[in-house]
Enzyme design. Structure first.
Site, PDB file in Angstrom:
ATOM      1  N   PRO A  36      41.312  39.374  44.999  1.00  0.00           N
ATOM      2  CA  PRO A  36      42.517  38.533  44.983  1.00  0.00           C
ATOM      3  C   PRO A  36      42.567  37.585  43.779  1.00  0.00           C
ATOM      4  O   PRO A  36      43.619  37.382  43.191  1.00  0.00           O
ATOM      5  CB  PRO A  36      42.424  37.746  46.288  1.00  0.00           C
ATOM      6  CG  PRO A  36      41.599  38.598  47.184  1.00  0.00           C
ATOM      7  CD  PRO A  36      40.600  39.252  46.274  1.00  0.00           C
TER       8      PRO A  36
ATOM      9  N   LEU B 103      40.807  33.181  47.658  1.00  0.00           N
ATOM     10  CA  LEU B 103      40.869  33.580  46.241  1.00  0.00           C
ATOM     11  C   LEU B 103      39.473  33.936  45.752  1.00  0.00           C
ATOM     12  O   LEU B 103      38.842  33.186  45.006  1.00  0.00           O
ATOM     13  CB  LEU B 103      41.471  32.458  45.396  1.00  0.00           C
ATOM     14  CG  LEU B 103      42.981  32.358  45.434  1.00  0.00           C
ATOM     15  CD1 LEU B 103      43.465  31.096  44.743  1.00  0.00           C
ATOM     16  CD2 LEU B 103      43.620  33.574  44.804  1.00  0.00           C
ATOM     17  N   HIS B 104      38.983  35.076  46.200  1.00  0.00           N
ATOM     18  CA  HIS B 104      37.670  35.566  45.820  1.00  0.00           C
ATOM     19  C   HIS B 104      37.793  36.980  45.291  1.00  0.00           C
ATOM     20  O   HIS B 104      38.643  37.744  45.739  1.00  0.00           O
ATOM     21  CB  HIS B 104      36.717  35.546  47.024  1.00  0.00           C
ATOM     22  CG  HIS B 104      36.525  34.175  47.580  1.00  0.00           C
ATOM     23  ND1 HIS B 104      35.751  33.230  46.958  1.00  0.00           N
ATOM     24  CD2 HIS B 104      37.045  33.571  48.672  1.00  0.00           C
ATOM     25  CE1 HIS B 104      35.781  32.109  47.650  1.00  0.00           C
ATOM     26  NE2 HIS B 104      36.567  32.290  48.700  1.00  0.00           N
ATOM     27  N   ALA B 105      36.981  37.329  44.311  1.00  0.00           N
ATOM     28  CA  ALA B 105      36.878  38.657  43.718  1.00  0.00           C
ATOM     29  C   ALA B 105      38.231  39.307  43.434  1.00  0.00           C
ATOM     30  O   ALA B 105      38.924  38.908  42.517  1.00  0.00           O
ATOM     31  CB  ALA B 105      35.979  39.548  44.565  1.00  0.00           C
TER      32      ALA B 105
END
Length: 93
Positions: free
Chosen positions: A18, A14-16
């Site tokens: 997403p 769950l980065h940037a």
């Protein structure tokens, strides 16, 4: 309280991008939702900074929860989004 446990389907976690997709879906759900790592404290799922701060990686188990009466459908949709690692926000969210 309704709850869904799901593994993060995005390889990068769950980065940037997403996280942005997830937060938009959580906000669009219309019910208050929290997200946490399986062993962590829950944070507001509609906050991009809180979601990024989780440090959830691909394959990590997360917990989606809500105390709202009508949260079952919203949690199902969010769980599917996270598990499948969808690249775009589905129209049904």
């Amino acid at each position: 309280m309704a709850e869904r446990r799901v593994n993060v389907g995005w390889a990068e976690g769950l980065h940037a991008r997403p996280a942005s997709i997830f937060v938009r879906a959580a906000t669009a759900s219309g019910v208050p939702v929290t997200i946490s790592k399986a062993d962590g404290d829950p944070v507001n799922a509609a906050s991009i900074l809180a979601v990024l701060g989780l440090g959830a990686h691909g394959g990590d188990e997360i917990v989606l929860a809500s105390e709202a009466d009508d949260s079952e459908v919203a949690l199902d949709r969010l769980a599917k989004l996270v598990a499948e690692g969808l690249d775009e926000l589905p129209e049904t969210v």
